[in-house]
Design a protein around this motif. Structure first.
Motif, PDB file in Angstrom:
ATOM      1  N   ALA A  48       0.839  -1.204   0.000  1.00 20.82           N
ATOM      2  CA  ALA A  48       0.000   0.000   0.000  1.00 20.82           C
ATOM      3  C   ALA A  48       0.870   1.248   0.000  1.00 20.82           C
ATOM      4  N   ALA A  49       1.981   1.230   0.740  1.00 24.63           N
ATOM      5  CA  ALA A  49       2.881   2.384   0.787  1.00 24.63           C
ATOM      6  C   ALA A  49       3.454   2.699  -0.594  1.00 24.63           C
ATOM      7  N   VAL A  50       3.775   1.662  -1.367  1.00 26.91           N
ATOM      8  CA  VAL A  50       4.294   1.864  -2.722  1.00 26.91           C
ATOM      9  C   VAL A  50       3.208   2.460  -3.614  1.00 26.91           C
ATOM     10  N   LEU A  51       1.996   1.906  -3.567  1.00 26.27           N
ATOM     11  CA  LEU A  51       0.924   2.410  -4.428  1.00 26.27           C
ATOM     12  C   LEU A  51       0.551   3.846  -4.083  1.00 26.27           C
ATOM     13  N   VAL A  52       0.457   4.153  -2.795  1.00 22.17           N
ATOM     14  CA  VAL A  52       0.109   5.515  -2.369  1.00 22.17           C
ATOM     15  C   VAL A  52       1.247   6.484  -2.691  1.00 22.17           C
ATOM     16  N   GLY A  53       2.468   6.077  -2.388  1.00 17.86           N
ATOM     17  CA  GLY A  53       3.614   6.941  -2.650  1.00 17.86           C
ATOM     18  C   GLY A  53       3.817   7.244  -4.116  1.00 17.86           C
ATOM     19  N   THR A  54       3.409   6.339  -4.977  1.00 16.42           N
ATOM     20  CA  THR A  54       3.533   6.514  -6.416  1.00 16.42           C
ATOM     21  C   THR A  54       2.309   7.213  -7.004  1.00 16.42           C
ATOM     22  N   GLY A  55       1.286   7.422  -6.192  1.00 11.55           N
ATOM     23  CA  GLY A  55       0.089   8.131  -6.653  1.00 11.55           C
ATOM     24  C   GLY A  55      -0.912   7.262  -7.383  1.00 11.55           C
ATOM     25  N   LEU A  56      -0.842   5.946  -7.179  1.00 11.36           N
ATOM     26  CA  LEU A  56      -1.732   5.030  -7.885  1.00 11.36           C
ATOM     27  C   LEU A  56      -2.899   4.543  -7.031  1.00 11.36           C
ATOM     28  N   ALA A  57      -2.857   4.821  -5.730  1.00 12.69           N
ATOM     29  CA  ALA A  57      -3.935   4.395  -4.838  1.00 12.69           C
ATOM     30  C   ALA A  57      -4.033   5.382  -3.679  1.00 12.69           C
ATOM     31  N   THR A  58      -5.167   5.325  -3.015  1.00 12.19           N
ATOM     32  CA  THR A  58      -5.367   6.106  -1.796  1.00 12.19           C
ATOM     33  C   THR A  58      -5.759   5.145  -0.684  1.00 12.19           C
ATOM     34  N   VAL A  59      -5.465   5.546   0.538  1.00 15.29           N
ATOM     35  CA  VAL A  59      -5.850   4.776   1.719  1.00 15.29           C
ATOM     36  C   VAL A  59      -6.511   5.749   2.681  1.00 15.29           C
ATOM     37  N   ASP A  60      -7.763   5.441   3.080  1.00 16.26           N
ATOM     38  CA  ASP A  60      -8.453   6.332   4.010  1.00 16.26           C
ATOM     39  C   ASP A  60      -8.127   5.971   5.463  1.00 16.26           C
ATOM     40  N   ALA A  61      -8.695   6.689   6.387  1.00 21.52           N
ATOM     41  CA  ALA A  61      -8.396   6.498   7.813  1.00 21.52           C
ATOM     42  C   ALA A  61      -8.780   5.112   8.317  1.00 21.52           C
ATOM     43  N   ASP A  62      -9.755   4.465   7.681  1.00 19.86           N
ATOM     44  CA  ASP A  62     -10.183   3.109   8.061  1.00 19.86           C
ATOM     45  C   ASP A  62      -9.483   2.031   7.238  1.00 19.86           C
ATOM     46  N   TRP A  63      -8.451   2.392   6.554  1.00 23.83           N
ATOM     47  CA  TRP A  63      -7.708   1.507   5.686  1.00 23.83           C
ATOM     48  C   TRP A  63      -8.549   0.963   4.533  1.00 23.83           C
ATOM     49  N   GLY A  64      -9.444   1.799   4.036  1.00 21.96           N
ATOM     50  CA  GLY A  64     -10.135   1.491   2.790  1.00 21.96           C
ATOM     51  C   GLY A  64      -9.209   1.922   1.657  1.00 21.96           C
ATOM     52  N   MET A  65      -8.825   0.995   0.798  1.00 20.97           N
ATOM     53  CA  MET A  65      -7.876   1.289  -0.290  1.00 20.97           C
ATOM     54  C   MET A  65      -8.609   1.258  -1.623  1.00 20.97           C
ATOM     55  N   GLN A  66      -8.271   2.230  -2.470  1.00 26.86           N
ATOM     56  CA  GLN A  66      -8.813   2.203  -3.820  1.00 26.86           C
ATOM     57  C   GLN A  66      -7.828   2.873  -4.764  1.00 26.86           C
ATOM     58  N   LEU A  67      -7.947   2.510  -6.030  1.00 28.40           N
ATOM     59  CA  LEU A  67      -7.060   3.066  -7.042  1.00 28.40           C
ATOM     60  C   LEU A  67      -7.441   4.506  -7.347  1.00 28.40           C
ATOM     61  N   THR A  68      -6.444   5.313  -7.669  1.00 26.80           N
ATOM     62  CA  THR A  68      -6.689   6.652  -8.180  1.00 26.80           C
ATOM     63  C   THR A  68      -7.070   6.505  -9.658  1.00 26.80           C
ATOM     64  N   ALA A  69      -7.411   7.609 -10.300  1.00 32.28           N
ATOM     65  CA  ALA A  69      -7.734   7.560 -11.729  1.00 32.28           C
ATOM     66  C   ALA A  69      -6.548   7.036 -12.529  1.00 32.28           C
ATOM     67  N   GLU A  70      -5.335   7.457 -12.169  1.00 34.46           N
ATOM     68  CA  GLU A  70      -4.130   6.976 -12.857  1.00 34.46           C
ATOM     69  C   GLU A  70      -3.904   5.489 -12.601  1.00 34.46           C
ATOM     70  N   GLY A  71      -4.081   5.063 -11.375  1.00 32.88           N
ATOM     71  CA  GLY A  71      -3.943   3.637 -11.057  1.00 32.88           C
ATOM     72  C   GLY A  71      -4.960   2.795 -11.808  1.00 32.88           C
ATOM     73  N   ALA A  72      -6.188   3.280 -11.893  1.00 27.86           N
ATOM     74  CA  ALA A  72      -7.231   2.553 -12.618  1.00 27.86           C
ATOM     75  C   ALA A  72      -6.918   2.499 -14.114  1.00 27.86           C
ATOM     76  N   ARG A  73      -6.360   3.573 -14.651  1.00 30.79           N
ATOM     77  CA  ARG A  73      -5.998   3.600 -16.075  1.00 30.79           C
ATOM     78  C   ARG A  73      -4.936   2.526 -16.361  1.00 30.79           C
ATOM     79  N   ILE A  74      -3.937   2.438 -15.498  1.00 27.99           N
ATOM     80  CA  ILE A  74      -2.888   1.425 -15.673  1.00 27.99           C
ATOM     81  C   ILE A  74      -3.470   0.027 -15.519  1.00 27.99           C
TER      82      ILE A  74
END
Length: 145
Positions: A48-74
């Motif tokens: 998760a740290a790699v995906l968030v740090g690269t801007g491909l995913a977000t993690v909310d306060a409850d550890w809900g993870m989802q792809l960003t628009a760029e992550g979804a495109r890839i």
């Protein structure tokens, strides 16, 4: 670092951009299906740290993870005709070409422990059902003469 990228690719395979996915029994099950391995808390945290740090995913306060628009495109660029187990390898190669960075956060052990326990409980029940089904199907009453 390659281990982190491979794990990030596996996690990316399991996420989408429409709804957050928490660290649950379902996430561990999906990872196990893709890699034949149940990840540790540290591996999920690192991925998760790699995906968030690269801007491909977000993690909310409850550890809900989802792809960003760029992550979804890839993620969508991976051909649909491939089997799910091939997707992490392709995503990993794309992440290596892109270059990755890491965000800094910690996955709470209580969240991971609850997901791990639930996953192992389901697996134990599945093994028990398989054993009983096998026992019942192989047992044959003896005929009386």
């Amino acid at each position: 670092m390659d281990f982190d990228v491979d794990d990030a690719a596996t996690l990316m395979t399991l996420l989408d951009e429409k709804r957050p996915r928490r660290v649950t029994q379902s996430l561990l099950s999906g990872w196990d299906m893709l890699q034949a391995d149940v990840p540790t808390r540290e591996r999920i945290e690192s991925a998760a740290a790699v995906l968030v740090g690269t801007g491909l995913a977000t993690v909310d306060a409850d550890w809900g993870m989802q792809l960003t628009a760029e992550g979804a495109r890839i993620r969508r660029a991976v051909p649909g005709r491939l089997g799910m187990r091939q997707v992490p390898g392709i995503l990993g190669a794309q992440l290596r070409e892109r270059g990755v960075s890491r965000a800094d956060f910690v996955l709470p052990s209580s969240l991971y422990d609850a997901a791990f326990t639930a996953y192992m409980d389901v697996a134990a029940r599945r093994r028990e059902r398989a054993y009983r089904r096998h026992w019942w199907e192989t047992w044959k009453p003896r005929r009386q003469k």
